[in-house]
Design an enzyme around this catalytic site. Structure first.
Site, PDB file in Angstrom:
ATOM      1  N   ASP A   7      37.655 -85.763  96.022  1.00 36.00           N
ATOM      2  CA  ASP A   7      37.555 -85.404  97.386  1.00 36.00           C
ATOM      3  C   ASP A   7      38.044 -86.383  98.295  1.00 36.00           C
ATOM      4  OD1 ASP A   7      36.651 -84.702  99.807  1.00 36.00           O
ATOM      5  OD2 ASP A   7      34.980 -83.223  98.906  1.00 36.00           O
TER       6      ASP A   7
ATOM      7  N   LYS B 105      38.377 -81.227 108.677  1.00 37.86           N
ATOM      8  CA  LYS B 105      37.641 -82.447 109.303  1.00 37.86           C
ATOM      9  C   LYS B 105      39.023 -83.373 110.059  1.00 37.86           C
ATOM     10  CE  LYS B 105      33.656 -81.388 107.375  1.00 37.86           C
ATOM     11  NZ  LYS B 105      34.039 -80.287 106.753  1.00 37.86           N
TER      12      LYS B 105
ATOM     13  N   ARG C  59      47.776 -62.580 101.504  1.00 36.15           N
ATOM     14  CA  ARG C  59      46.935 -63.343 100.629  1.00 36.15           C
ATOM     15  C   ARG C  59      47.593 -64.098  99.473  1.00 36.15           C
ATOM     16  NH1 ARG C  59      45.334 -61.154  96.130  1.00 36.15           N
ATOM     17  NH2 ARG C  59      45.455 -59.036  96.778  1.00 36.15           N
TER      18      ARG C  59
ATOM     19  N   TYR D 213      28.384 -84.408  98.469  1.00 31.95           N
ATOM     20  CA  TYR D 213      28.073 -83.550  99.715  1.00 31.95           C
ATOM     21  C   TYR D 213      26.938 -82.329  99.164  1.00 31.95           C
ATOM     22  CZ  TYR D 213      28.744 -79.870 103.002  1.00 31.95           C
ATOM     23  OH  TYR D 213      28.898 -78.651 103.815  1.00 31.95           O
TER      24      TYR D 213
END
Length: 424
Positions: free
Chosen positions: A211, A236, A86, A138
């Site tokens: 973004d 993406k 982590r 978005y």
């Protein structure tokens, strides 16, 4: 923002509280010098080799996939740079190095999803902060911003960021972030990053976040235009094969303290990306220039086809000369991308559903940026979480159709659109 934000559990931070004994890389072959050459190499070479060097242990050309959750210590308070996945993992570190180099930033942190990347960025803000956001962001971003507004006291203003007068007027003493999505999702509106960054930086401690999911660093580099943070949904284009969910936050050049912050916040939130997913995104990066060039070339043909079609009323694509920000796109982008949206000349549910159901090569599905072409109805899919009022304010109509143009032959895609747009 403090000059240092040190987390003793994140490898690489000066406050990391264990001694590190890294593996020894010994070789007489020329590839040993490759890391120092990558930053100055041509783009295609960078995308193949960024973050990926032969493994020092066995010479593996591809980076090993470290699936271990924990790492053995070499001695008391001494390890090879990693103790728990982590906090840090060698496979994830390779992807973070690659993304920072390709974006031109200081460092990066990779997250479990694109939404968790946004969450990491928002957790940089102190309580009571004000944020200015792209109005047609978005739908998931809108949902998260509204959640933070209702439950955590974040103040949010949604604006058309092309209106620089409105942006300047909206900045408050507690404005700590301007959230740019350019091109925006789903209307493909552009924001002049350099101009907005100049306004934002007049306000002390205000971060300008971009973004960059729609274009990728291959077609747009926000740090070159003054941004402080770059955010990606690596799901993406960076991965490009619709088989990974992930995100990334990249800190700007020279921003060591900001790099430490994003890495520390990702660690404490528990939103780090899994090693296997990082491995797949690294694989995708190698072909990104090739894919983006073909994506864009096909999208340009389809946008021109739709713009001339009698059944189409409006096409949103920055590559069309008629797009209101076509010149800005040419100035701040390396290309126009492969996302476009359009509205029918005669709208209504019956005609809309006819198109969505008739398309064969365009899969009716959410997401974008994969090798396959997708069609989405933003009002009921990607932006359904926005209230009808918010969609109206953003200009997202019920008749809007969004396309993610894939790598199929342009003739098949054009024919598919033609038959779907035939209403007789």
């Amino acid at each position: 923002m403090s000059d240092q934000y040190l987390d003793t559990n994140v490898p690489g931070n000066p406050a990391y509280h264990f001694s590190i004994q890294p593996p020894v890389r010994e070789s007489r072959a020329g590839w040993i010098h490759r890391p120092e050459l990558v930053p100055g190499a041509a783009l295609a070479t960078q995308y193949v080799h960024a973050g990926v060097q032969p493994d020092p242990a066995y010479g593996s050309v591809m980076p090993p996939l470290y699936l271990s959750s924990t790492f053995a210590f070499k001695d008391i308070c001494t390890n090879a740079g990693y103790d728990y996945t982590r906090s840090g993992n060698p496979t994830r570190a390779a992807l973070e190095e690659a993304l920072a180099l390709l974006e031109g930033g200081q460092g990066a942190t990779c997250t479990s999803t694109g939404m968790s990347a946004i969450l990491v960025a928002l957790n940089l803000l102190p309580h009571g902060s004000h944020l200015i956001s792209t109005v047609d962001c978005y739908g998931g971003t809108f949902r998260l911003l509204e959640h933070a507004r209702r439950f955590y006291g974040l103040e949010v203003t949604y604006l058309d960021l092309a209106d620089l007068v409105a942006v300047q007027a909206a900045i408050r003493p507690n404005t700590r972030m301007i959230w740019i999505e350019t091109p925006s999702n789903p209307l493909l509106r552009l924001t002049d990053i350099a101009a907005v960054a100049e306004l934002g930086h007049r306000q002390p401690d205000c971060l300008v976040a971009v973004d960059n999911t729609f274009l990728s660093p291959y077609l747009q580099r926000p740090f070159d235009l003054g941004a402080d943070l770059v955010i990606h949904s690596t799901t993406k284009y960076l991965n490009g094969h619709s088989d990974v969910v992930g995100g990334a936050v990249v800190a700007g050049p020279g921003r060591l303290a900001l790099t430490q912050q994003i890495q520390s916040v990702n660690n404490l939130l528990g939103t780090s990306q899994a090693p296997h997913d990082c491995f797949l995104v690294l694989r995708g990066l190698k072909t990104l220039p090739l894919r983006m060039r073909q994506h864009e070339a096909t999208a340009q043909v389809l946008a021109e086809f739709l713009a001339a079609h009698p059944a189409v009323g409006k096409v949103h694509f920055p590559g069309l000369p008629g797009h209101p920000q076509h010149e800005l796109a040419k100035r701040q982008q390396r290309g126009f991308g492969a996302m476009l949206s359009f509205e029918l000349k005669e709208g209504g549910a019956e005609r809309l559903n006819h198109v969505l159901r008739k398309l064969r090569w365009f899969t009716l599905a959410e997401s974008l940026g994969g090798v396959e072409s997708l069609v989405a109805h933003p009002a009921s899919m990607t932006h359904a979480s926005m209230t009808p009022e918010a969609r109206r304010r953003a200009g997202i109509t019920d008749d809007l159709i969004r396309l993610s143009v894939g790598l199929e032959d342009v003739r098949d895609l054009r024919a598919d659109l033609a038959q779907a747009l035939a209403f007789d």
